[in-house]
Design a protein around this motif. Structure first.
Motif, PDB file in Angstrom:
ATOM      1  N   GLY A 199       0.661  -1.385   0.295  1.00 53.74           N
ATOM      2  CA  GLY A 199      -0.016   0.138  -0.013  1.00 53.74           C
ATOM      3  C   GLY A 199       0.805   1.356  -0.015  1.00 53.74           C
ATOM      4  N   ASN A 200       0.179   2.358  -0.472  1.00 45.15           N
ATOM      5  CA  ASN A 200       0.977   3.577  -0.296  1.00 45.15           C
ATOM      6  C   ASN A 200       0.194   4.535   0.474  1.00 45.15           C
ATOM      7  OD1 ASN A 200       2.264   6.009  -1.092  1.00 45.15           O
ATOM      8  ND2 ASN A 200       2.154   5.477  -3.452  1.00 45.15           N
ATOM      9  N   PRO A 201       0.883   5.289   1.441  1.00 45.73           N
ATOM     10  CA  PRO A 201       0.038   6.163   2.209  1.00 45.73           C
ATOM     11  C   PRO A 201      -0.391   7.475   1.615  1.00 45.73           C
ATOM     12  CG  PRO A 201       2.439   6.136   2.957  1.00 45.73           C
ATOM     13  CD  PRO A 201       2.029   4.936   1.879  1.00 45.73           C
ATOM     14  N   VAL A 202       0.173   7.795   0.412  1.00 46.90           N
ATOM     15  CA  VAL A 202      -0.012   8.960  -0.308  1.00 46.90           C
ATOM     16  C   VAL A 202      -1.406   8.813  -0.826  1.00 46.90           C
ATOM     17  CG1 VAL A 202       0.701  10.529  -2.177  1.00 46.90           C
ATOM     18  CG2 VAL A 202       2.297   9.626  -0.673  1.00 46.90           C
ATOM     19  N   GLU A 203      -1.665   7.611  -1.365  1.00 43.43           N
ATOM     20  CA  GLU A 203      -2.852   7.291  -2.229  1.00 43.43           C
ATOM     21  C   GLU A 203      -4.196   7.371  -1.395  1.00 43.43           C
ATOM     22  OE1 GLU A 203      -2.229   3.598  -4.139  1.00 43.43           O
ATOM     23  OE2 GLU A 203      -0.866   4.444  -5.616  1.00 43.43           O
ATOM     24  N   MET A 204      -3.726   7.404   0.030  1.00 40.39           N
ATOM     25  CA  MET A 204      -4.940   7.320   0.819  1.00 40.39           C
ATOM     26  C   MET A 204      -5.624   8.644   1.057  1.00 40.39           C
ATOM     27  SD  MET A 204      -5.467   4.187   1.713  1.00 40.39           S
ATOM     28  CE  MET A 204      -6.569   4.269   3.103  1.00 40.39           C
ATOM     29  N   PHE A 205      -4.769   9.833   1.138  1.00 36.22           N
ATOM     30  CA  PHE A 205      -5.338  11.185   1.373  1.00 36.22           C
ATOM     31  C   PHE A 205      -5.126  12.222   0.199  1.00 36.22           C
ATOM     32  CE2 PHE A 205      -0.856  11.069   2.699  1.00 36.22           C
ATOM     33  CZ  PHE A 205      -0.288  12.145   2.247  1.00 36.22           C
ATOM     34  N   VAL A 206      -4.522  11.823  -0.936  1.00 40.42           N
ATOM     35  CA  VAL A 206      -4.470  12.946  -1.900  1.00 40.42           C
ATOM     36  C   VAL A 206      -5.925  12.838  -2.876  1.00 40.42           C
ATOM     37  CG1 VAL A 206      -2.000  12.581  -2.383  1.00 40.42           C
ATOM     38  CG2 VAL A 206      -3.591  11.159  -3.677  1.00 40.42           C
ATOM     39  N   ARG A 231      -2.873   3.916   6.586  1.00 40.57           N
ATOM     40  CA  ARG A 231      -1.473   3.601   6.363  1.00 40.57           C
ATOM     41  C   ARG A 231      -0.783   4.772   6.936  1.00 40.57           C
ATOM     42  NH1 ARG A 231      -4.144   1.511   1.857  1.00 40.57           N
ATOM     43  NH2 ARG A 231      -3.565  -0.793   1.438  1.00 40.57           N
ATOM     44  N   ASP A 232      -1.157   5.262   8.141  1.00 38.50           N
ATOM     45  CA  ASP A 232      -0.572   6.531   8.841  1.00 38.50           C
ATOM     46  C   ASP A 232       0.835   5.841   9.497  1.00 38.50           C
ATOM     47  OD1 ASP A 232       0.393   8.570  10.173  1.00 38.50           O
ATOM     48  OD2 ASP A 232      -1.624   8.913  11.173  1.00 38.50           O
ATOM     49  N   TYR A 233       2.047   5.783   8.556  1.00 39.08           N
ATOM     50  CA  TYR A 233       3.409   5.340   8.951  1.00 39.08           C
ATOM     51  C   TYR A 233       3.994   6.085  10.274  1.00 39.08           C
ATOM     52  CZ  TYR A 233       3.524   2.773   4.772  1.00 39.08           C
ATOM     53  OH  TYR A 233       3.381   1.667   3.695  1.00 39.08           O
ATOM     54  N   PRO A 234       3.764   7.352  10.228  1.00 37.18           N
ATOM     55  CA  PRO A 234       4.552   7.912  11.436  1.00 37.18           C
ATOM     56  C   PRO A 234       4.007   7.504  12.772  1.00 37.18           C
ATOM     57  CG  PRO A 234       4.362   9.311   9.758  1.00 37.18           C
ATOM     58  CD  PRO A 234       3.556   8.393   9.287  1.00 37.18           C
ATOM     59  N   THR A 235       2.458   7.384  12.826  1.00 38.12           N
ATOM     60  CA  THR A 235       1.759   7.193  13.936  1.00 38.12           C
ATOM     61  C   THR A 235       1.878   5.641  14.425  1.00 38.12           C
ATOM     62  OG1 THR A 235       0.024   8.879  13.356  1.00 38.12           O
ATOM     63  CG2 THR A 235      -0.554   7.174  15.015  1.00 38.12           C
ATOM     64  N   LEU A 236       1.917   4.808  13.534  1.00 30.41           N
ATOM     65  CA  LEU A 236       2.099   3.419  13.604  1.00 30.41           C
ATOM     66  C   LEU A 236       3.703   3.082  14.440  1.00 30.41           C
ATOM     67  CD1 LEU A 236       0.623   1.349  10.681  1.00 30.41           C
ATOM     68  CD2 LEU A 236      -0.178   1.214  12.984  1.00 30.41           C
ATOM     69  N   MET A 237       4.420   3.717  13.577  1.00 35.57           N
ATOM     70  CA  MET A 237       5.811   3.469  14.097  1.00 35.57           C
ATOM     71  C   MET A 237       5.884   3.953  15.736  1.00 35.57           C
ATOM     72  SD  MET A 237       8.434   4.072  11.112  1.00 35.57           S
ATOM     73  CE  MET A 237       7.790   5.874  10.431  1.00 35.57           C
ATOM     74  N   ALA A 238       5.243   5.252  15.864  1.00 39.02           N
ATOM     75  CA  ALA A 238       5.211   5.828  17.425  1.00 39.02           C
ATOM     76  C   ALA A 238       4.533   4.731  18.291  1.00 39.02           C
ATOM     77  CB  ALA A 238       4.688   7.287  17.057  1.00 39.02           C
ATOM     78  N   ILE A 239       3.546   4.150  17.884  1.00 37.48           N
ATOM     79  CA  ILE A 239       2.778   3.259  18.619  1.00 37.48           C
ATOM     80  C   ILE A 239       3.415   2.191  18.951  1.00 37.48           C
ATOM     81  CG2 ILE A 239       0.822   1.792  18.669  1.00 37.48           C
ATOM     82  CD1 ILE A 239      -0.867   3.982  17.085  1.00 37.48           C
TER      83      ILE A 239
END
Length: 316
Positions: free
Chosen positions: A32-39, A279-287
């Motif tokens: 998956g691609n996080p960019v495609e989720m919110f553009v 696919r919110d990578y920064p939040t997932l990595m922080a969790i």
């Protein structure tokens, strides 16, 4: 004691570094691609690539990792891809509800498990022992989501005694009584699972100790059974109990993911599901990083309690 604590801290540091590497690689290799989720859905492939370049997602993974670690060492966990808020702020907002839910569930679970486990051991093979064993197996076997949905159906839909979910009633001031009503069902679900597992541990640990010769000597000296059980036996049965309590603290986070989703409790578990879906990578990595720190702290606290319960351990 100081050297024992220092050794444990030195072991924890490389483990935490390894966790950050593994955490970063696994999340960034996810499909998956996080960019495609919110553009914009009408965005062209060129616009998507331009956005990925702006966010640094096209850089080699090693560069991305060290950039993330550099920000982490400066106290910056980045920004959420889905809400554009600082990840630190998002975690702080969700941490309070989860700690409240986890703390109460662990407290009530142990409050049920320890005395019942002791009583079950002292009344071995009695009707009470069989009843507590049956409750224990039920608590272990019933999945959190099934027990949660069943509790909602009975107490919220049929009896209309308790709210179905959330942390407070919408439009209300969120008073003390309202918060307690919203806590009852999720705490009940988590505490039931904890109590079911811990009763068996406490019972087995107490049975190992109750047959020791020094307890027969204590009884022969005329000590009351209550003193023999709760002062002499329980103290020596503490180490296995401390082990399972220490392991339960990080495991509660995993259990809260399901329970918070069922009851729409606005905590870390619900945030984890939402971050995975977006696919919110920064939040997932922080969790994941926060979870790893909690696991290490729980293990460290368990080691310290070991040394308090049995001074011989800190010499090993």
């Amino acid at each position: 004691m100081a050297s024992y604590i220092m050794r444990r801290l030195l072991i924890a540091i490389p483990v935490l570094i390894g966790v950050t590497i593994f955490n970063f690689i696994i999340i960034n290799m996810a499909p998956g691609n996080p960019v495609e989720m919110f553009v914009n859905p009408d965005a062209t492939p060129a616009q998507i690539e331009l956005e990925k370049e702006r966010m640094g997602l096209n850089d080699p993974m090693v560069i991305q990792y060290f950039r993330w670690m550099n920000s982490l060492l400066h106290g910056d966990l980045g920004y959420s891809y889905s809400t554009y808020e600082p990840v630190t702020q998002v975690l702080l907002e969700r941490m309070g509800p989860t700690l409240l839910l986890m703390g109460l569930a662990l407290f009530f679970g142990l409050l049920i498990a320890i005395p019942i486990g002791i009583l079950s051991a002292t009344k071995q093979y009695s009707k009470l022992d069989y009843a507590t064993t049956g409750f224990s197996f039920l608590g272990i076997s019933i999945p959190h989501f099934f027990l949660g949905l069943g509790a909602i159906y009975i107490f919220s839909v049929q009896l209309q005694l308790l709210p179905t979910g959330g942390m407070m009633t919408l439009g209300s001031g969120g008073g003390f009584v309202d918060r307690v009503e919203h806590l009852i069902l999720p705490v009940f679900v988590l505490a039931t699972g904890i109590a079911g597992k811990k009763i068996r541990y406490v019972r087995a640990s107490m049975l190992d100790v109750l047959g020791q010769d020094y307890l027969r000597t204590a009884r022969a000296k005329g000590l009351r059974e209550f003193v023999v059980t709760n002062k002499h036996a329980l103290k020596n049965a503490l180490i296995p109990i401390i082990t399972v309590i220490g392991l339960e603290i990080p495991l509660l986070i995993g259990g809260a993911v399901i329970t918070e989703q069922v009851f729409q409790w606005p905590g870390m578990g619900l945030l984890t599901i939402q971050s995975i879906m977006s696919r919110d990578y920064p939040t997932l990595m922080a969790i994941n990083l926060l979870t790893a720190v909690i696991v290490l702290v729980a293990n460290f606290a368990t080691d310290i309690l070991y040394s308090v319960a049995d001074p011989r351990i800190k010499n090993n």
